[in-house]
Design a protein around this motif. Structure first.
Motif, PDB file in Angstrom:
ATOM      1  N   ARG A 135     -27.204  10.051   8.628  1.00 21.01           N
ATOM      2  CA  ARG A 135     -28.115  10.534   9.680  1.00 21.01           C
ATOM      3  C   ARG A 135     -27.521  11.737  10.405  1.00 21.01           C
ATOM      4  O   ARG A 135     -28.240  12.648  10.809  1.00 21.01           O
TER       5      ARG A 135
ATOM      6  N   ASN B  73     -27.917  14.725   8.311  1.00 20.11           N
ATOM      7  CA  ASN B  73     -29.328  15.130   8.312  1.00 20.11           C
ATOM      8  C   ASN B  73     -29.739  15.726   9.663  1.00 20.11           C
ATOM      9  O   ASN B  73     -30.873  16.119   9.861  1.00 20.11           O
TER      10      ASN B  73
ATOM     11  N   LEU C  50     -30.315  14.179  12.301  1.00 21.72           N
ATOM     12  CA  LEU C  50     -31.292  13.339  12.991  1.00 21.72           C
ATOM     13  C   LEU C  50     -30.713  12.841  14.300  1.00 21.72           C
ATOM     14  O   LEU C  50     -31.440  12.477  15.218  1.00 21.72           O
TER      15      LEU C  50
ATOM     16  N   LEU D 141     -34.523  24.799  13.371  1.00 21.69           N
ATOM     17  CA  LEU D 141     -35.438  24.081  12.481  1.00 21.69           C
ATOM     18  C   LEU D 141     -35.281  24.531  11.034  1.00 21.69           C
ATOM     19  O   LEU D 141     -35.203  23.737  10.104  1.00 21.69           O
TER      20      LEU D 141
ATOM     21  N   ARG E 188     -32.191  23.013   9.578  1.00 22.03           N
ATOM     22  CA  ARG E 188     -32.363  21.568   9.442  1.00 22.03           C
ATOM     23  C   ARG E 188     -33.259  21.261   8.247  1.00 22.03           C
ATOM     24  O   ARG E 188     -33.107  20.246   7.580  1.00 22.03           O
ATOM     25  N   ARG E 189     -34.193  22.163   7.980  1.00 21.99           N
ATOM     26  CA  ARG E 189     -35.156  21.927   6.909  1.00 21.99           C
ATOM     27  C   ARG E 189     -34.564  22.109   5.523  1.00 21.99           C
ATOM     28  O   ARG E 189     -35.246  21.954   4.525  1.00 21.99           O
TER      29      ARG E 189
ATOM     30  N   VAL F 262     -32.084  20.301   4.588  1.00 21.92           N
ATOM     31  CA  VAL F 262     -31.516  18.993   4.289  1.00 21.92           C
ATOM     32  C   VAL F 262     -32.630  17.955   4.375  1.00 21.92           C
ATOM     33  O   VAL F 262     -33.424  17.979   5.316  1.00 21.92           O
ATOM     34  N   VAL F 263     -32.677  17.068   3.413  1.00 27.89           N
ATOM     35  CA  VAL F 263     -33.710  16.034   3.459  1.00 27.89           C
ATOM     36  C   VAL F 263     -33.125  14.722   2.943  1.00 27.89           C
ATOM     37  O   VAL F 263     -32.204  14.722   2.120  1.00 27.89           O
ATOM     38  N   ALA F 264     -33.617  13.622   3.497  1.00 30.54           N
ATOM     39  CA  ALA F 264     -33.099  12.307   3.103  1.00 30.54           C
ATOM     40  C   ALA F 264     -34.197  11.451   2.482  1.00 30.54           C
ATOM     41  O   ALA F 264     -35.354  11.536   2.859  1.00 30.54           O
ATOM     42  N   VAL F 265     -33.784  10.655   1.514  1.00 28.97           N
ATOM     43  CA  VAL F 265     -34.648   9.597   0.981  1.00 28.97           C
ATOM     44  C   VAL F 265     -33.951   8.283   1.317  1.00 28.97           C
ATOM     45  O   VAL F 265     -32.778   8.109   1.014  1.00 28.97           O
ATOM     46  N   PHE F 266     -34.679   7.398   1.957  1.00 25.82           N
ATOM     47  CA  PHE F 266     -34.072   6.156   2.426  1.00 25.82           C
ATOM     48  C   PHE F 266     -34.373   5.003   1.466  1.00 25.82           C
ATOM     49  O   PHE F 266     -35.084   5.158   0.478  1.00 25.82           O
TER      50      PHE F 266
ATOM     51  N   ALA G 238     -39.401  14.703  -1.400  1.00 30.03           N
ATOM     52  CA  ALA G 238     -38.170  15.345  -0.926  1.00 30.03           C
ATOM     53  C   ALA G 238     -37.813  16.571  -1.764  1.00 30.03           C
ATOM     54  O   ALA G 238     -37.419  17.606  -1.227  1.00 30.03           O
TER      55      ALA G 238
ATOM     56  N   SER H   2     -36.785  13.854   9.034  1.00 32.07           N
ATOM     57  CA  SER H   2     -35.888  14.196   7.946  1.00 32.07           C
ATOM     58  C   SER H   2     -36.554  15.153   6.960  1.00 32.07           C
ATOM     59  O   SER H   2     -35.906  16.026   6.392  1.00 32.07           O
ATOM     60  N   LEU H   3     -37.861  14.993   6.795  1.00 35.97           N
ATOM     61  CA  LEU H   3     -38.586  15.876   5.874  1.00 35.97           C
ATOM     62  C   LEU H   3     -38.838  17.249   6.487  1.00 35.97           C
ATOM     63  O   LEU H   3     -39.409  18.122   5.842  1.00 35.97           O
TER      64      LEU H   3
END
Lengths: 248, 187
Positions: A54, A57, A59, A82, A85-86, A88-92, A155, B91-92
């Motif tokens: 996190r 990311n 977050l 922004l 930050r954009r 990087v992306v996470a899949v949970f 993602a 996150s997206l």
């Protein structure tokens, strides 16, 4: 993977801590994530793996220390723009799809970025996860494995620099685990996406990662190349964890 | 309110829920007292404040009546959405605002119910509009107050016909809202 690429860090973490109330859940002196690598974070549950993800990311901000991302340092009260930050992306672990069609889910990240001509990118992302045929289906009619692949398509449609995966295949059947592992490996190989994978499954770490870090109580106990990490671990706790003997 | 946890949230929720069951006629009375020429706000003579016995004054009263209904149901609907969804949206690459809009969209079934409840509450309302509007023919007479008047005068046929029109309007409005709920409703 060439040596030159392995020396170029995309992330550099320094004296990073994260405190929730009285509990210090993360305490990392130093950690580098190299551009274009697959780094696995392993450790028992509660060891701080997901918290670290996190923070990577953006977050949540760290309690102390800095995260350097693409050469820019972000401290306790600084979060990246922004635009940064954009990347990087996470899949949970849970796909968390929207109650829309598969296509609209896959297009969501692109629409957030104000892109109008999303057609070809969405199509390619769905093809990458092998779900072109289900584009018009409602997301919540999918099976668990299909849903997670849609989450992955959503993602990768945005072409992130860094893809963070938090237990992406826990609770999935071996067939879908194999598919998803293949997808992320290809993504790393063909597009050079940096991958940070959180898993409690050491076999998965061994299959996918080039480097592995072992976390325990918020600290990195040991970190190394995958072969060395599994075949010649230095720390007794790492050995115990790899042998599945870690009593918690 | 549905998205964030903050101090006093529980108190505001309690006030909202109270407002949802508040007798509209009492709200009408409050608005009447506030707006009347000798009232707290009326005596200030601010030009943007509506005068008593005007449609604008009725809108004020109706807004006060509908607000807790719409807000309360919307809050409940938004709270029904998985809190982890917001993290995934951020996150997206969603801005906090984009994430809030998406969560509202996810809760659309409940949000439409909230609007329907607010609409139903005020279209059928009599007491407050009677007090604040004054039931002036051609200006502040609405279907409900007209029905009261015609019934009092013994014009039952006209009253019934007006009642029919009111029912039809409500039905049509709710049909539109059901359409807005769209495919989600059919699942």
């Amino acid at each position: 993977m060439s040596e030159a690429r392995l020396s170029d860090p995309i992330y550099r973490l320094k004296n990073l801590t994260k405190v929730y109330g009285e509990r210090r859940v993360l305490n990392i002196a130093t950690l580098e994530v190299y551009r274009g690598e697959i780094l696995a974070l392993v450790g028992p549950s509660g060891s701080g793996k997901s918290t670290l993800l996190r923070l990577l990311n953006f977050l949540e901000p760290p309690s102390e220390g800095v995260i350097e991302f693409e050469g820019v340092e972000y401290g306790v009260n600084q979060s990246p723009k922004l635009e940064k930050r954009r990347q990087v992306v996470a899949v949970f672990q849970r796909p968390m799809l929207l109650n829309r069609s598969v296509w609209d889910n896959a297009a969501y990240g692109l629409r957030l970025r104000g892109e109008h001509d999303t057609r070809s990118q969405v199509q390619r992302a769905l093809a990458q996860v092998g779900l072109e045929g289900l584009a018009q289906q409602r997301a919540h009619t999918l099976s668990g494995g299909e849903a997670q692949r849609v989450a992955l398509a959503r993602a990768i449609a945005i072409h992130p620099q860094v893809l963070l995966l938090d237990e992406p295949t826990a609770n999935l059947d071996p067939y879908n685990v194999g598919l998803i592992e293949g997808i992320v490996q290809r993504l790393n190989r063909e597009q050079g996406t940096t991958l940070v994978l959180v898993t409690h499954n050491i076999f998965q770490a061994r299959r996918l990662a080039q480097r592995v870090a072992f976390l325990l109580d918020g600290q990195i106990i040991e970190m190394g190349e995958v072969g060395q990490f599994f075949d010649a671990p230095q720390d007794a706790r790492t050995r115990a964890f790899i042998r599945g003997e870690m009593i918690y | 309110m549905g998205l964030k946890r903050f101090r006093g949230r529980r108190l505001i929720a309690a006030l909202l829920y109270t407002g949802m069951g508040f007798p509209p006629v009492v709200i009408g009375l409050f608005v009447y007292l506030l707006l009347s020429r000798n009232g707290v706000l009326g005596s200030l003579n601010w030009s943007f404040l509506p005068k008593l016995f005007t449609p604008a004054a009725m809108v004020v009263a109706q807004t006060v009546i509908a607000f807790p209904l719409v807000a309360g149901f919307t809050m409940a609907a938004v709270m029904g959405v998985d809190p982890q969804l917001r993290q995934q949206l951020l996150s997206l690459g969603a801005t906090p605002r984009q994430a809030a809009v998406t969560v509202l969209m996810e809760a659309r079934l409940g949000v439409i119910v909230a609007i329907a409840a607010g609409f139903g509450g005020i279209i059928s309302e009599v007491g407050a509009v009677m007090l604040v509007g004054g039931n002036i023919e051609g200006r502040t007479r609405v279907l409900t107050t007209a029905i009261v008047l015609e019934t009092r005068k013994g014009n039952f046929e006209l009253a019934l016909a007006l009642g029919g029109v009111l029912l039809l309007l409500t039905f049509l409005a709710n049909l539109v809202m059901l359409r807005l709920q769209g495919k989600v409703f059919d699942e």
